[in-house]
Design an enzyme around this catalytic site. Structure first.
Site, mmCIF file in Angstrom:
data_model
loop_
_atom_site.group_PDB
_atom_site.id
_atom_site.type_symbol
_atom_site.label_atom_id
_atom_site.label_comp_id
_atom_site.label_asym_id
_atom_site.label_seq_id
_atom_site.Cartn_x
_atom_site.Cartn_y
_atom_site.Cartn_z
ATOM 1 N N ASN A 52 25.558 -41.627 -68.959
ATOM 2 C CA ASN A 52 25.009 -42.881 -68.432
ATOM 3 C C ASN A 52 25.819 -44.020 -69.055
ATOM 4 O OD1 ASN A 52 23.510 -45.115 -67.728
ATOM 5 N ND2 ASN A 52 21.752 -44.620 -69.035
ATOM 6 N N TRP A 53 26.733 -44.541 -68.265
ATOM 7 C CA TRP A 53 27.637 -45.583 -68.806
ATOM 8 C C TRP A 53 26.967 -46.938 -68.938
ATOM 9 C CZ3 TRP A 53 32.831 -44.738 -65.625
ATOM 10 C CH2 TRP A 53 33.415 -43.545 -66.054
ATOM 11 N N LYS A 54 25.787 -47.093 -68.346
ATOM 12 C CA LYS A 54 25.090 -48.383 -68.353
ATOM 13 C C LYS A 54 26.036 -49.486 -67.835
ATOM 14 C CE LYS A 54 22.346 -46.598 -72.095
ATOM 15 N NZ LYS A 54 21.501 -46.845 -73.253
ATOM 16 N N HIS B 258 14.645 -45.152 -66.423
ATOM 17 C CA HIS B 258 15.222 -45.268 -67.769
ATOM 18 C C HIS B 258 14.402 -46.288 -68.556
ATOM 19 C CE1 HIS B 258 17.969 -46.227 -71.004
ATOM 20 N NE2 HIS B 258 18.586 -45.084 -70.737
ATOM 21 N N GLU C 44 15.194 -48.598 -70.430
ATOM 22 C CA GLU C 44 15.682 -49.982 -70.342
ATOM 23 C C GLU C 44 15.191 -50.643 -69.054
ATOM 24 O OE1 GLU C 44 19.803 -49.057 -71.033
ATOM 25 O OE2 GLU C 44 19.301 -48.550 -73.106
ATOM 26 N N GLU D 68 13.618 -38.966 -73.256
ATOM 27 C CA GLU D 68 14.368 -39.946 -74.034
ATOM 28 C C GLU D 68 13.399 -40.784 -74.870
ATOM 29 O OE1 GLU D 68 18.461 -40.669 -72.192
ATOM 30 O OE2 GLU D 68 17.123 -42.156 -71.356
ATOM 31 N N GLY E 29 20.280 -45.336 -78.541
ATOM 32 C CA GLY E 29 21.257 -46.268 -79.103
ATOM 33 C C GLY E 29 21.031 -46.641 -80.557
ATOM 34 N N SER F 273 20.731 -40.899 -78.681
ATOM 35 C CA SER F 273 21.665 -40.739 -79.802
ATOM 36 C C SER F 273 22.229 -39.328 -79.920
ATOM 37 C CB SER F 273 20.998 -41.176 -81.116
ATOM 38 O OG SER F 273 20.685 -42.545 -81.065
ATOM 39 N N GLY G 95 24.257 -41.695 -73.549
ATOM 40 C CA GLY G 95 24.599 -43.093 -73.341
ATOM 41 C C GLY G 95 25.878 -43.438 -74.096
ATOM 42 N N GLY G 96 25.720 -43.978 -75.309
ATOM 43 C CA GLY G 96 26.868 -44.457 -76.091
ATOM 44 C C GLY G 96 28.004 -43.459 -76.211
HETATM 45 C C1 PEP Z 1 20.441 -43.488 -72.762
HETATM 46 O O1 PEP Z 1 20.362 -44.713 -72.739
HETATM 47 O O2 PEP Z 1 20.132 -42.825 -71.753
HETATM 48 C C2 PEP Z 1 20.896 -42.862 -73.986
HETATM 49 C C3 PEP Z 1 20.597 -41.619 -74.195
HETATM 50 O O3 PEP Z 1 21.597 -43.672 -74.841
HETATM 51 P P1 PEP Z 1 22.267 -43.239 -76.235
HETATM 52 O O4 PEP Z 1 22.895 -41.886 -76.038
HETATM 53 O O5 PEP Z 1 23.253 -44.302 -76.519
HETATM 54 O O6 PEP Z 1 21.160 -43.178 -77.237
#
Ligand code: PEP
Length: 250
Positions: free
Chosen positions: A8-10, A95, A97, A165, A171, A209, A230-231
């Site tokens: 997920n590149w956001k 999600h 967010e 999640e 993050g 994470s 994500g990151g």
């Molecule tokens: C996400 O936002 O879906 C996610 C898992 O982010 P991160 O891996 O950065 O925690």
């Protein structure tokens, strides 16, 4: 079950970076002898055509959100039909967010899921508790309520993927213990059995994470069928290392 590693590149990566990433990922994936693990990229809306043009056919493409209406006066929104038209196979819904910054609740996520499935997209529905809910001992109640409220009835296992999640893990570099992940995933599996055909075949991803250092251990937990990253999906080498962990566990 074939695991799924989803990036997920956001709101990250410019089109040129997105193109280079998709093309290098495709080169690496093409060299794999056996394709034991599915891989999905979810770029920003604007990079979807560029990623599609640089992605090999055996990799999957998805979006990070959609609208539930098929067309109309919804400034700034994108319909499921448009996503399908541009080559997406998946869409991430709910999600945290979007739940927190855009006020999306279970019923609007359910409407989007219905629209996505009728447009021929697979949905990844995200659930997870906040740190307050965890501290109050409400984690399992919260994720059960999200599963029951946001998943349409009578879906089949191939239409649906769940991502667990924990909001506080996204993050932050923090992750639940392996026992906590196992407990959450098992609760999700039990809830799914009430509404989904072949609930045992629905992929339940862990997200929050995940990185190359912890991926092997997290992906080894029972009922963890892949990751939503994500990151760590923004750097191809990191994403590829997580994919390699998933593949090695198959
Ligand atoms: C996400 O936002 O879906 C996610 C898992 O982010 P991160 O891996 O950065 O925690």
């Amino acid at each position: 079950m074939i695991p799924l590693i989803a990036g997920n590149w956001k709101m990250n990566l410019m089109t040129e970076e997105a193109a280079a990433y998709a093309s290098e990922l495709s080169n690496r994936y093409q060299k794999e002898q056996e394709k034991k693990c599915d891989v999905l990229l979810c770029p920003s809306f604007i990079s979807i055509p560029t990623v599609r043009d640089n992605l090999s056919d055996d990799l999957y493409l998805g979006a990070q959100n959609c609208h539930s209406a098929s067309a109309g006066a919804y400034t700034g929104d994108i319909s499921c039909g448009m996503l399908k038209d541009v080559g997406c196979q998946y869409v991430i819904l709910g999600h945290s967010e979007r739940r927190s910054a855009y006020g999306e609740g279970n019923s609007s996520i359910k409407d989007k899921a219905l629209a996505a499935i009728s447009a021929g997209l697979n949905v990844i529905i995200c659930v997870g508790e906040t740190s307050e809910e965890r501290n109050l001992g409400e984690t399992l109640a919260r994720i059960s309520e999200q599963i029951k409220g946001s998943i349409p009835e009578k879906l089949t296992s191939w239409e649906l993927t769940i991502a667990y999640e924990p909001v506080w893990a996204i993050g932050t570099g923090l992750t639940p213990t392996f026992d906590e992940i196992a407990e959450a995933h098992s609760t999700i599996r039990t809830c799914l059995a009430e509404t989904v055909e072949s609930a045992s075949e629905v992929r339940i991803l862990y997200g929050g994470s995940m990185n190359p250092q912890n991926a092997h251990d997290i992906l080894s937990v029972e009922n963890v069928n892949g990751g939503l990253i994500g990151g760590a999906s923004l750097k191809l080498d990191d994403f590829w290392s997580i994919y390699a962990c998933a593949k090695d566990l198959c």
